[in-house]
Design an enzyme around this catalytic site. Sequence first.
Site, PDB file in Angstrom:
ATOM      1  N   ASP A 140       1.156  -1.053  -0.071  1.00 19.64           N
ATOM      2  CA  ASP A 140       0.070   0.000  -0.005  1.00 19.64           C
ATOM      3  C   ASP A 140       0.802   1.281  -0.161  1.00 19.64           C
ATOM      4  O   ASP A 140       2.193   0.990   0.139  1.00 19.64           O
ATOM      5  CB  ASP A 140      -0.869   0.030   1.346  1.00 19.64           C
ATOM      6  CG  ASP A 140      -2.110   0.828   0.922  1.00 19.64           C
ATOM      7  OD1 ASP A 140      -3.099   0.383   0.733  1.00 19.64           O
ATOM      8  OD2 ASP A 140      -2.025   2.122   1.274  1.00 19.64           O
ATOM      9  N   ASP A 197       3.853   2.318  -4.469  1.00 18.63           N
ATOM     10  CA  ASP A 197       2.821   3.142  -5.414  1.00 18.63           C
ATOM     11  C   ASP A 197       2.731   2.297  -6.623  1.00 18.63           C
ATOM     12  O   ASP A 197       3.593   2.258  -7.366  1.00 18.63           O
ATOM     13  CB  ASP A 197       2.942   4.517  -5.955  1.00 18.63           C
ATOM     14  CG  ASP A 197       2.049   5.074  -6.797  1.00 18.63           C
ATOM     15  OD1 ASP A 197       1.081   4.226  -7.210  1.00 18.63           O
ATOM     16  OD2 ASP A 197       1.998   6.080  -7.092  1.00 18.63           O
ATOM     17  N   VAL A 198       1.630   1.193  -6.777  1.00 18.91           N
ATOM     18  CA  VAL A 198       1.675   0.155  -7.700  1.00 18.91           C
ATOM     19  C   VAL A 198       1.294   0.662  -9.306  1.00 18.91           C
ATOM     20  O   VAL A 198       1.251   0.056 -10.245  1.00 18.91           O
ATOM     21  CB  VAL A 198       0.615  -0.960  -7.537  1.00 18.91           C
ATOM     22  CG1 VAL A 198       1.318  -1.914  -6.362  1.00 18.91           C
ATOM     23  CG2 VAL A 198      -0.552  -0.698  -7.033  1.00 18.91           C
ATOM     24  N   SER A 222     -16.005  -3.709  -9.974  1.00 15.43           N
ATOM     25  CA  SER A 222     -17.091  -3.106  -9.562  1.00 15.43           C
ATOM     26  C   SER A 222     -18.167  -3.288 -10.300  1.00 15.43           C
ATOM     27  O   SER A 222     -18.205  -3.320 -11.573  1.00 15.43           O
ATOM     28  CB  SER A 222     -16.640  -1.388  -9.306  1.00 15.43           C
ATOM     29  OG  SER A 222     -17.829  -0.708  -8.923  1.00 15.43           O
ATOM     30  N   SER A 278     -19.992  -1.141 -10.932  1.00 15.09           N
ATOM     31  CA  SER A 278     -19.956   0.114 -11.751  1.00 15.09           C
ATOM     32  C   SER A 278     -19.240   0.013 -13.137  1.00 15.09           C
ATOM     33  O   SER A 278     -19.349   0.906 -14.130  1.00 15.09           O
ATOM     34  CB  SER A 278     -19.136   1.523 -11.180  1.00 15.09           C
ATOM     35  OG  SER A 278     -19.921   1.654  -9.935  1.00 15.09           O
ATOM     36  N   TYR A 288     -14.365   6.382 -13.415  1.00 16.13           N
ATOM     37  CA  TYR A 288     -14.297   5.380 -12.403  1.00 16.13           C
ATOM     38  C   TYR A 288     -15.029   4.157 -13.233  1.00 16.13           C
ATOM     39  O   TYR A 288     -14.676   3.063 -13.300  1.00 16.13           O
ATOM     40  CB  TYR A 288     -15.144   5.528 -11.051  1.00 16.13           C
ATOM     41  CG  TYR A 288     -15.010   4.374 -10.191  1.00 16.13           C
ATOM     42  CD1 TYR A 288     -13.862   4.028  -9.502  1.00 16.13           C
ATOM     43  CD2 TYR A 288     -16.101   3.745  -9.851  1.00 16.13           C
ATOM     44  CE1 TYR A 288     -13.929   2.967  -8.546  1.00 16.13           C
ATOM     45  CE2 TYR A 288     -16.190   2.398  -8.983  1.00 16.13           C
ATOM     46  CZ  TYR A 288     -15.107   2.142  -8.452  1.00 16.13           C
ATOM     47  OH  TYR A 288     -15.163   1.031  -7.698  1.00 16.13           O
ATOM     48  N   LYS A 319     -13.301   0.626 -14.578  1.00 18.52           N
ATOM     49  CA  LYS A 319     -13.680  -0.629 -13.857  1.00 18.52           C
ATOM     50  C   LYS A 319     -14.190  -1.525 -14.800  1.00 18.52           C
ATOM     51  O   LYS A 319     -13.995  -2.780 -15.029  1.00 18.52           O
ATOM     52  CB  LYS A 319     -14.765  -0.488 -12.843  1.00 18.52           C
ATOM     53  CG  LYS A 319     -13.914   0.162 -11.398  1.00 18.52           C
ATOM     54  CD  LYS A 319     -13.056  -0.771 -11.008  1.00 18.52           C
ATOM     55  CE  LYS A 319     -12.471  -0.319  -9.723  1.00 18.52           C
ATOM     56  NZ  LYS A 319     -11.344  -1.087  -8.880  1.00 18.52           N
TER      57      LYS A 319
END
Length: 256
Positions: free
Chosen positions: A37, A63-64, A142, A144, A155, A159
């Site tokens: 994380d 930070d991936v 999600s 969404s 977003y 997704k």
Amino acid sequence: MGRFDGKTVMVTGSAHGIGRASALRFASEGANVAIVDTQASEGERVAEECALLGGRSLAYQADVSDADQVSDVIGRIVNDFGGIDVLHSHAGRLRAGTVEETDLEEWNRTFAVNVTSMFLVIRSVIPIMKSRGAGAIVTTGSISGMFGEPALAAYTASKAAVVNLTRSLAIDNARSGIRVNCVCPGWVDTGFNDPQFVHDALSEEDIATLIDRTVPMGRQGLPEEMAAAVAFLASDDASYITGQTLLVDGGLLAHV
């Protein structure tokens, strides 16, 4: 015997919410867990919680969405644990806004965190899993990404990309013994959706009404319920499941 005894699980975005619950679930089932994380102290706290459940757990700050940091952190995990058997690629970001309300910087950052991070991490993890002849990857999408939603342009688009990226990965890696599936949460009580509630000026009463009207089960999901779905897809109980999108939404999309 736990389903993940002796296995190493990497969870990105695991300092809070669903990611934390997923890490704890894996640890409770015998896994060694690598917590990844951007938030160092919170990640350390989750690693300590996992260790209390019996497995070995270490926290890594990264930070991936940054290729160099991904390469570095995966190298460290392999050095510390000897490999990676399961990946839960969960790191995510939500900011509300229509296309007109979303500037290019926000659009790019949303895709960097929600999509590019998965590309970078999975690209680095697959060779490790191939060398072992097996592996399981669970992405977090999600609901969404399954239908259109107002004022969530970046977003929802990101997704939707996660869902189809998951399908492509599953097809490309099935013969290598690597399964790839996607969990798509609905409303989950973590605070992740707060930017949307603020954008829409919803009060606590408004939110409760929204949930009651849209979710057949009449409530938000719990992070632990999402983690249970993640653990199932990552386990040998799902050994003939790949390329699938599992909706964990209290029935919300059953009537949309």
